[in-house]
Design a protein around this motif. Sequence first.
Motif, PDB file in Angstrom:
ATOM      1  N   LEU A 134       0.837  -1.206   0.000  1.00 46.78           N
ATOM      2  CA  LEU A 134       0.000   0.000   0.000  1.00 46.78           C
ATOM      3  C   LEU A 134       0.871   1.254   0.000  1.00 46.78           C
ATOM      4  O   LEU A 134       0.606   2.208  -0.736  1.00 46.78           O
ATOM      5  CB  LEU A 134      -0.911   0.025   1.226  1.00 46.78           C
ATOM      6  N   GLU A 135       1.897   1.237   0.831  1.00 43.28           N
ATOM      7  CA  GLU A 135       2.797   2.393   0.912  1.00 43.28           C
ATOM      8  C   GLU A 135       3.437   2.679  -0.448  1.00 43.28           C
ATOM      9  O   GLU A 135       3.514   3.831  -0.884  1.00 43.28           O
ATOM     10  CB  GLU A 135       3.873   2.148   1.970  1.00 43.28           C
ATOM     11  N   ARG A 136       3.871   1.628  -1.135  1.00 48.45           N
ATOM     12  CA  ARG A 136       4.468   1.818  -2.471  1.00 48.45           C
ATOM     13  C   ARG A 136       3.453   2.423  -3.445  1.00 48.45           C
ATOM     14  O   ARG A 136       3.777   3.323  -4.213  1.00 48.45           O
ATOM     15  CB  ARG A 136       5.006   0.493  -3.011  1.00 48.45           C
ATOM     16  N   SER A 137       2.218   1.934  -3.398  1.00 43.19           N
ATOM     17  CA  SER A 137       1.195   2.461  -4.298  1.00 43.19           C
ATOM     18  C   SER A 137       0.875   3.913  -3.991  1.00 43.19           C
ATOM     19  O   SER A 137       0.810   4.754  -4.892  1.00 43.19           O
ATOM     20  CB  SER A 137      -0.081   1.616  -4.198  1.00 43.19           C
ATOM     21  N   TYR A 138       0.675   4.232  -2.721  1.00 42.17           N
ATOM     22  CA  TYR A 138       0.386   5.615  -2.343  1.00 42.17           C
ATOM     23  C   TYR A 138       1.551   6.551  -2.656  1.00 42.17           C
ATOM     24  O   TYR A 138       1.351   7.742  -2.855  1.00 42.17           O
ATOM     25  CB  TYR A 138       0.074   5.718  -0.847  1.00 42.17           C
ATOM     26  N   SER A 139       2.766   6.014  -2.692  1.00 43.22           N
ATOM     27  CA  SER A 139       3.945   6.849  -2.947  1.00 43.22           C
ATOM     28  C   SER A 139       4.071   7.278  -4.403  1.00 43.22           C
ATOM     29  O   SER A 139       4.853   8.175  -4.714  1.00 43.22           O
ATOM     30  CB  SER A 139       5.215   6.116  -2.506  1.00 43.22           C
ATOM     31  N   ILE A 179      -0.947   9.100  -7.709  1.00 42.22           N
ATOM     32  CA  ILE A 179      -2.077   8.427  -7.066  1.00 42.22           C
ATOM     33  C   ILE A 179      -2.854   9.329  -6.114  1.00 42.22           C
ATOM     34  O   ILE A 179      -4.080   9.396  -6.176  1.00 42.22           O
ATOM     35  CB  ILE A 179      -1.603   7.147  -6.348  1.00 42.22           C
ATOM     36  N   ALA A 180      -2.174  10.014  -5.204  1.00 42.95           N
ATOM     37  CA  ALA A 180      -2.888  10.844  -4.216  1.00 42.95           C
ATOM     38  C   ALA A 180      -3.772  11.896  -4.891  1.00 42.95           C
ATOM     39  O   ALA A 180      -4.955  12.018  -4.535  1.00 42.95           O
ATOM     40  CB  ALA A 180      -1.912  11.487  -3.243  1.00 42.95           C
ATOM     41  N   TRP A 184      -0.983   5.649   3.795  1.00 39.38           N
ATOM     42  CA  TRP A 184      -1.308   6.949   3.193  1.00 39.38           C
ATOM     43  C   TRP A 184      -0.508   8.047   3.879  1.00 39.38           C
ATOM     44  O   TRP A 184       0.110   8.886   3.233  1.00 39.38           O
ATOM     45  CB  TRP A 184      -2.800   7.214   3.301  1.00 39.38           C
ATOM     46  N   ASN A 185      -0.524   8.050   5.194  1.00 41.92           N
ATOM     47  CA  ASN A 185       0.206   9.062   5.952  1.00 41.92           C
ATOM     48  C   ASN A 185       1.699   9.010   5.642  1.00 41.92           C
ATOM     49  O   ASN A 185       2.343  10.052   5.465  1.00 41.92           O
ATOM     50  CB  ASN A 185      -0.039   8.882   7.451  1.00 41.92           C
ATOM     51  N   ALA A 186       2.259   7.826   5.563  1.00 42.97           N
ATOM     52  CA  ALA A 186       3.682   7.688   5.248  1.00 42.97           C
ATOM     53  C   ALA A 186       3.988   8.279   3.875  1.00 42.97           C
ATOM     54  O   ALA A 186       4.999   8.970   3.698  1.00 42.97           O
ATOM     55  CB  ALA A 186       4.098   6.222   5.304  1.00 42.97           C
ATOM     56  N   ALA A 187       3.113   8.035   2.933  1.00 46.07           N
ATOM     57  CA  ALA A 187       3.347   8.530   1.573  1.00 46.07           C
ATOM     58  C   ALA A 187       3.236  10.051   1.509  1.00 46.07           C
ATOM     59  O   ALA A 187       4.085  10.711   0.908  1.00 46.07           O
ATOM     60  CB  ALA A 187       2.368   7.887   0.600  1.00 46.07           C
ATOM     61  N   VAL A 188       2.199  10.622   2.121  1.00 37.27           N
ATOM     62  CA  VAL A 188       2.014  12.069   1.992  1.00 37.27           C
ATOM     63  C   VAL A 188       3.003  12.865   2.843  1.00 37.27           C
ATOM     64  O   VAL A 188       3.315  13.997   2.507  1.00 37.27           O
ATOM     65  CB  VAL A 188       0.558  12.521   2.272  1.00 37.27           C
ATOM     66  N   THR A 189       3.507  12.255   3.919  1.00 37.47           N
ATOM     67  CA  THR A 189       4.513  12.945   4.733  1.00 37.47           C
ATOM     68  C   THR A 189       5.928  12.590   4.303  1.00 37.47           C
ATOM     69  O   THR A 189       6.884  13.140   4.837  1.00 37.47           O
ATOM     70  CB  THR A 189       4.352  12.606   6.234  1.00 37.47           C
ATOM     71  N   LYS A 190       6.024  11.667   3.340  1.00 36.63           N
ATOM     72  CA  LYS A 190       7.320  11.198   2.829  1.00 36.63           C
ATOM     73  C   LYS A 190       8.191  10.607   3.936  1.00 36.63           C
ATOM     74  O   LYS A 190       9.405  10.719   3.930  1.00 36.63           O
ATOM     75  CB  LYS A 190       8.040  12.302   2.069  1.00 36.63           C
TER      76      LYS A 190
END
Length: 183
Positions: A86-91, A95-96, A159-165
């Motif tokens: 999921l983290e890879r996809s959101y990254s 996608i976001a 999601w949070n990990a992806a948007v906060t990098k």
Amino acid sequence: MGRPRSVDVDRRIEKETLDVVSEKGFSGVTVNEICERAGISRATFYRRYPSPAEALAAAINSAFEFHTPPHSDDPVEYLLEFARALERSYSDPRIAPAIGFLIGEYNAKPDVYERLQQGLRERRAYVRGALEAVGSLPQQSELPLDLDEVLVILSSLAWNAAVTKRKLDPAVLRTVIARLTGS
């Protein structure tokens, strides 16, 4: 009956739809531009999708495909793998914004939003089935939370990990999953 649909054409349409939305925003999306970039005709596009919003929903669902069978009987390790996918996809930087556009279209195009939700339900069912197939899922009555709630929490963390990098720390994530599942 006709020829079977080409998966390659589907993937090209989905990729170009994501690219156009990422570059121009949803209001800048045209079927002509998607078709030109994908190297297909408008008829080919419309045989697959009634609108660019439908193609976008399909693209998002494809980005989150998760059909990995468990590598062990340990549900924590499998759910860790799921969360990392999921983290890879959101990254993916496309996608976001794409998800945001479809959420924004919810009232105007509830059927498109439902298609996105259907993909989510299918992913959850796959994960549940994979865990049940190896017999590694505790009985639902024994879980501190319903498995769907666990998957929502994992998705939120990804999601949070992806948007906060900020990458998810596997050790921390493993601990969270173990606590959520009572493992």
